[in-house]
Design an enzyme around this catalytic site. Structure first.
Site, PDB file in Angstrom:
ATOM      1  N   PRO A   2       0.840  -1.207   0.000  1.00 53.86           N
ATOM      2  CA  PRO A   2       0.000   0.000   0.000  1.00 53.86           C
ATOM      3  C   PRO A   2       0.869   1.250   0.000  1.00 53.86           C
ATOM      4  CG  PRO A   2      -0.691  -1.509   1.729  1.00 53.86           C
ATOM      5  CD  PRO A   2       0.550  -2.073   1.142  1.00 53.86           C
ATOM      6  N   GLU A   3       0.545   2.150  -0.900  1.00 54.25           N
ATOM      7  CA  GLU A   3       1.304   3.389  -1.012  1.00 54.25           C
ATOM      8  C   GLU A   3       0.368   4.559  -0.708  1.00 54.25           C
ATOM      9  OE1 GLU A   3       3.587   3.361  -4.743  1.00 54.25           O
ATOM     10  OE2 GLU A   3       3.398   1.187  -4.793  1.00 54.25           O
ATOM     11  N   LYS A  58       3.103   6.925   3.650  1.00 55.31           N
ATOM     12  CA  LYS A  58       2.352   5.669   3.620  1.00 55.31           C
ATOM     13  C   LYS A  58       1.832   5.297   5.003  1.00 55.31           C
ATOM     14  CE  LYS A  58       5.681   4.095   0.150  1.00 55.31           C
ATOM     15  NZ  LYS A  58       6.731   3.107  -0.154  1.00 55.31           N
ATOM     16  N   ARG A 110       3.066  -8.126   8.068  1.00 56.25           N
ATOM     17  CA  ARG A 110       4.275  -8.924   8.274  1.00 56.25           C
ATOM     18  C   ARG A 110       5.273  -7.991   8.924  1.00 56.25           C
ATOM     19  NH1 ARG A 110       4.420 -11.592   2.322  1.00 56.25           N
ATOM     20  NH2 ARG A 110       2.289 -10.913   1.992  1.00 56.25           N
ATOM     21  N   ARG A 259      14.957  -4.000  -7.276  1.00 54.96           N
ATOM     22  CA  ARG A 259      13.507  -3.802  -7.212  1.00 54.96           C
ATOM     23  C   ARG A 259      12.938  -3.896  -8.607  1.00 54.96           C
ATOM     24  NH1 ARG A 259      12.062   1.104  -3.375  1.00 54.96           N
ATOM     25  NH2 ARG A 259      10.057   0.122  -3.724  1.00 54.96           N
TER      26      ARG A 259
END
Length: 269
Positions: A2-3, A58, A110, A259
């Site tokens: 989620p950004e 975020k 997590r 990435r």
DNA sequence: AGGGCAACCCGGACGC
DNA sequence: TGCGTCCGGGTTGCCC
């Protein structure tokens, strides 16, 4: 994952549902997700009323009438659900805040967390973050200065939370596509026009993503039709090999500082 | 300054 | 269906 747009959507949808309401119960199913002993967490949070919900980068901030703040970061794959026990998706939950019959579930955390902090602690925790991309005070001029002198890849700069905060893997790729710039470009190779295009693209992409509720696949509550609407509108993210929506050539999947990065070698320069 | 890397953590994907 | 294995992702911190 989620950004900014996902957290902004959560903020908008949560506000009318929890602001002004007391937290009637706490259930910590995984102690690692919080920052103090469960007993202290309960003492500081239970029976407090939510005074506001805000977002910084975020992070989601749930403000309590005691002055404490619940600071949430969902990291990768964490999500929220608001509703009754029977409505809740069958997923492992780490922390539950109850509001009467309905609960706010923190699911799939997590590395994510829900920390209770004083206002001062929260401010300190967020003090290293760069400007919010949508902050009106982030003018094109300031954006230009934020990038000045950087020799990193464009994607690295966009996802560096100290340079600019709230952008992650997905939106950095989407912004680069919108701007017509390869995410692998070195920042110091960008012209004034490039940075200008980047600035506009950043706003266009993030504002559209917010308008369509971000890309989270799970609705926040039963009947939530806003959350996740942007998922289908992502043009490059996670679409390696698929045809570019502009030119039809297959999108490339590359790696920048380990990435995953997606772009069109033809449309982006 | 910034790249590389390890650590953190576990849901989900994949293989059998 | 079930079990084991592995990977990814944002962030921090440390080294070069």
């Amino acid at each position: 994952m989620p950004e900014l747009p996902e957290m902004e959507t959560y903020k908008t949808l949560l506000r009318p549902r929890i602001v002004g309401f007391p937290i009637t119960g706490i259930d910590v199913q995984r102690e690692k997700s919080i920052n103090v002993p469960v007993r202290e967490f309960r003492e500081r949070v239970q029976r407090r009323t939510v005074t506001d919900v805000s977002r910084r980068a975020k992070h989601l901030l749930i403000h309590l009438d005691s002055g404490d703040v619940l600071l949430a970061h969902l990291m990768l794959g964490g999500k929220l659900f608001y509703g009754t026990e029977s409505e809740k998706p069958r997923r492992t939950t780490q922390v539950v805040l109850s509001f009467g019959e309905r609960n706010l579930y923190f699911i799939g955390l997590r590395l994510g967390y829900l920390h209770v902090l004083t206002v001062g602690e929260a401010e300190r925790r967020l003090s290293d973050l760069g400007p919010d991309p949508l902050d009106p005070s982030l003018t094109e001029e300031r954006f230009f200065r934020a990038l000045a002198g950087k020799r990193t890849a464009l994607k690295s700069a966009l996802t560096d939370q100290k340079t600019i905060s709230g952008i992650g893997g997905c939106y950095s790729d989407e912004i680069c596509f919108e701007a017509g710039l390869k995410p692998t470009r070195k920042v110091d190779s960008l012209s004034v026009e490039d940075v200008s295009a980047l600035y506009r693209a950043m706003r266009v992409v993030l504002e559209e993503a917010i308008r369509f509720g971000g890309y989270m696949e799970t609705p926040l509550f039963v009947g939530d039709t806003l959350t996740g609407g942007f998922d289908r509108r992502c043009k490059v993210y996670d679409r390696g090999g698929e045809p570019c929506v502009r030119c039809g050539r297959p999108l490339l999947q590359d790696e920048i500082v380990s990435r995953k990065t997606f772009y069109c070698a033809n449309c982006q320069r």
